[in-house]
Each structure stands twice: as structure tokens, then as C-alpha cells.
Design a protein around this motif. Structure first.
Motif, mmCIF file in Angstrom:
data_model
loop_
_atom_site.group_PDB
_atom_site.id
_atom_site.type_symbol
_atom_site.label_atom_id
_atom_site.label_comp_id
_atom_site.label_asym_id
_atom_site.label_seq_id
_atom_site.Cartn_x
_atom_site.Cartn_y
_atom_site.Cartn_z
ATOM 1 N N GLU A 149 11.566 2.903 -4.380
ATOM 2 C CA GLU A 149 10.576 3.155 -3.150
ATOM 3 C C GLU A 149 9.450 4.172 -3.264
ATOM 4 O O GLU A 149 9.407 5.202 -3.818
ATOM 5 N N VAL A 150 8.608 3.424 -2.849
ATOM 6 C CA VAL A 150 7.209 4.065 -3.024
ATOM 7 C C VAL A 150 6.582 4.154 -1.388
ATOM 8 O O VAL A 150 6.539 3.059 -0.894
ATOM 9 N N LYS A 151 6.128 5.373 -0.945
ATOM 10 C CA LYS A 151 5.517 5.522 0.206
ATOM 11 C C LYS A 151 4.405 5.032 0.266
ATOM 12 O O LYS A 151 3.303 5.189 -0.440
ATOM 13 N N ALA A 152 4.227 3.930 1.067
ATOM 14 C CA ALA A 152 2.900 3.335 1.273
ATOM 15 C C ALA A 152 1.839 4.169 2.129
ATOM 16 O O ALA A 152 2.150 4.850 3.069
ATOM 17 N N LYS A 153 0.761 4.178 1.719
ATOM 18 C CA LYS A 153 -0.312 5.060 2.255
ATOM 19 C C LYS A 153 -1.131 4.152 3.515
ATOM 20 O O LYS A 153 -1.423 4.856 4.443
ATOM 21 N N ALA A 154 -0.806 2.823 3.498
ATOM 22 C CA ALA A 154 -1.301 1.962 4.566
ATOM 23 C C ALA A 154 -0.895 0.581 4.464
ATOM 24 O O ALA A 154 -0.052 0.197 3.051
ATOM 25 N N PHE A 155 -0.994 -0.320 5.175
ATOM 26 C CA PHE A 155 -0.657 -1.725 5.004
ATOM 27 C C PHE A 155 -1.588 -2.645 5.292
ATOM 28 O O PHE A 155 -2.522 -2.531 6.080
ATOM 29 N N ILE A 156 -1.537 -3.885 4.778
ATOM 30 C CA ILE A 156 -2.243 -4.989 5.375
ATOM 31 C C ILE A 156 -1.354 -6.190 5.895
ATOM 32 O O ILE A 156 -0.505 -6.554 5.342
ATOM 33 N N LEU A 157 -1.457 -6.559 7.152
ATOM 34 C CA LEU A 157 -0.902 -7.654 7.504
ATOM 35 C C LEU A 157 -1.825 -8.930 7.384
ATOM 36 O O LEU A 157 -2.892 -8.985 7.574
ATOM 37 N N MET A 158 -1.208 -9.872 6.734
ATOM 38 C CA MET A 158 -1.786 -11.135 6.476
ATOM 39 C C MET A 158 -0.828 -12.241 6.675
ATOM 40 O O MET A 158 0.086 -12.530 6.024
#
Length: 257
Positions: A149-158
């Protein structure tokens, strides 16, 4: 019984025992080359990376230690029934206690969790990952290799897929990048997202058709601030930028198309 009558008998596959029509070259169920020698396949033992690919209809393809080729011809996993799959499409390897997938320059691409892989790039895969070889999709099953598990700094929705950004620089392009967008109007290296102490930014990398942020084209070579819910458009493909909020969630729903 005459020779003619014998020739009209179904051909049983020695692997899955499916009854194939007379004269069939490949098994219609598992793809085995009928009439060829059945070789014993060395499979990993418990604790050595036992894994498989499972199709949507539940068909399971075991993966062996070392290299597993996937393609339409002369492959360990033979997808002869799918014309969108290249003859030599991809390879899955088990080395140093880890599994990897690599696209072999296929025509229609290899996709990992909805994201097209750059040809030749060896990418780690984990239990539960969704893998597609062109139009043929599978779930990678390996209970012993869970993703850290790596905490995401942000996300992209595609296109309904959520791609986490867990690094300070995130490249987007058609040929190279952390996110490959298979759109002919997207440049090889199109734009880059930066996440740093000063904030979150996007920069156009001198792309041919430009990078648009909330409908406005941004200046090439200049970092422009990103906010939660920003709409990024490259070559007609829309991406939604999302920032995790306290509690691990993301606020609201944003339309990406």
C-alpha cells in the motif's frame, strides 16, 4: 468401422478433453495444438510464486517459473481465437520472487489496470491486477504477492479508471510515461504533473496539439497550478485530476467525459 467414418469422429483435446469438430487444428476451448506432444509443464511449488491468469468466464491459465509468453502463435498461453492479439504479444516472468509483465511491441497493446504499457518496459504485477492483451482480458491471481500500500498524493481519472500518482513527477504521453494515453493526437511525451512542497502543477512539454486545463490551453514549458477536480485535456482525451482529502476519500463525483 471404415477409415472414412473414423475421420469424422470428434477430436478430443488431451489437455481439457473438449470434443472438437473433425479436422480442427487447435482446441476450440483451450487453444492446444491438437496432435502435438503433451509436455509436462513445471509449475511453481507452494511459496515459490504460484500464479495464474483467470479469464472473465473462469478459465484459468497457470503460470510457470521463468518466462510465460502470450500470443496468437507459438506461445505458452495461446490466444489464437483473438485476432486482435499479436503473434508474439507479451511475456510474463517470475524472477527474484516477483512477477513482471512486458509488452513485446504488440499492435494493439498490453494494458495493466486499464493503462497501456510502453513496449519493452518490464512492469511488476500483483494479485488482483487486471491485464488485457488487446481485447482479451484476465485477472492476475497470486495470493502470495500482494501490492504494498502506497499512499497516493493525487489521482487521475481516465475513462472510468483511477490511476494513482504517488511520485513527485508524473509523465503523461503516447509512447513514454507513467500514464500512456493511446491517442494519435497525444505527443510521445505530452505533459508532466509535479507534486512538491510549493503545490501541484502541470506543464506542457512542447506537445504538438497542446495541453488544455479547464478548457484553456496552457503555455508550453510553464508550470500551471492544479486544483482538485481540474479537467485536463490532451489530444481530445479528458483526464480528471483529483486530490485525496482527509479520511482517504475524494470529494464528490466529477464527470471525466
Amino acid at each position: 468401422m471404415s477409415e472414412e467414418t473414423v475421420a469424422l469422429q470428434p477430436v478430443e483435446c488431451p489437455i481439457c478433453h473438449f470434443q472438437n469438430p473433425p479436422g480442427e487444428k487447435f482446441c476450440q476451448d483451450c487453444g492446444f495444438l491438437l496432435g502435438s506432444e503433451v509436455k509436462e509443464i513445471e509449475l511453481p511449488t507452494e511459496g515459490e510464486g504460484v500464479a495464474s491468469l483467470v479469464s472473465p468466464d473462469g478459465k484459468e491459465f497457470s503460470l510457470k517459473k521463468g518466462e510465460n509468453t502470450i500470443g496468437r502463435e507459438s506461445a505458452d498461453i495461446l490466444l489464437f481465437f483473438d485476432k486482435s492479439v499479436s503473434r508474439k504479444h507479451a511475456i510474463i516472468t517470475f524472477e527474484e520472487d516477483r512477477w513482471f509483465i512486458q509488452d513485446l511491441g504488440s499492435t494493439n497493446g498490453t494494458f495493466l489496470n486499464g493503462v497501456r504499457l510502453p513496449p519493452g518496459q518490464k512492469t511488476p504485477i500483483y494479485d488482483g491486477d487486471e491485464i488485457a492483451f488487446a481485447d482479451s482480458s484476465f485477472r492476475f491471481v497470486c495470493p502470495s504477492c500482494k501490492r504494498e500500500e502506497v499512499k497516493a498524493k493525487a489521482f487521475i481519472l481516465m475513462e472510468g479508471k483511477e490511476i494513482p500518482i504517488s511520485k513527485e513527477e508524473f509523465l503523461i504521453g503516447r509512447r513514454e510515461g507513467d500514464l500512456i494515453v493511446p491517442n494519435p493526437y497525444v505527443s510521445g511525451k505530452h505533459c508532466k504533473i509535479y507534486i512538491c512542497e510549493e503545490g501541484m502543477f502541470i506543464e506542457d512539454l512542447n506537445s504538438t496539439n497542446g495541453t488544455f486545463l479547464n478548457g484553456e490551453q496552457i503555455e508550453s514549458g510553464k508550470r500551471v497550478p492544479l486544483v482538485d477536480g481540474a479537467i485536463i485535456e490532451i489530444g481530445g482525451t479528458k483526464l480528471v485530476f483529483r486530490i485525496p482529502h482527509e479520511g482517504g476519500g475524494k470529494d464528490g463525483e466529477v464527470e471525466g467525459g
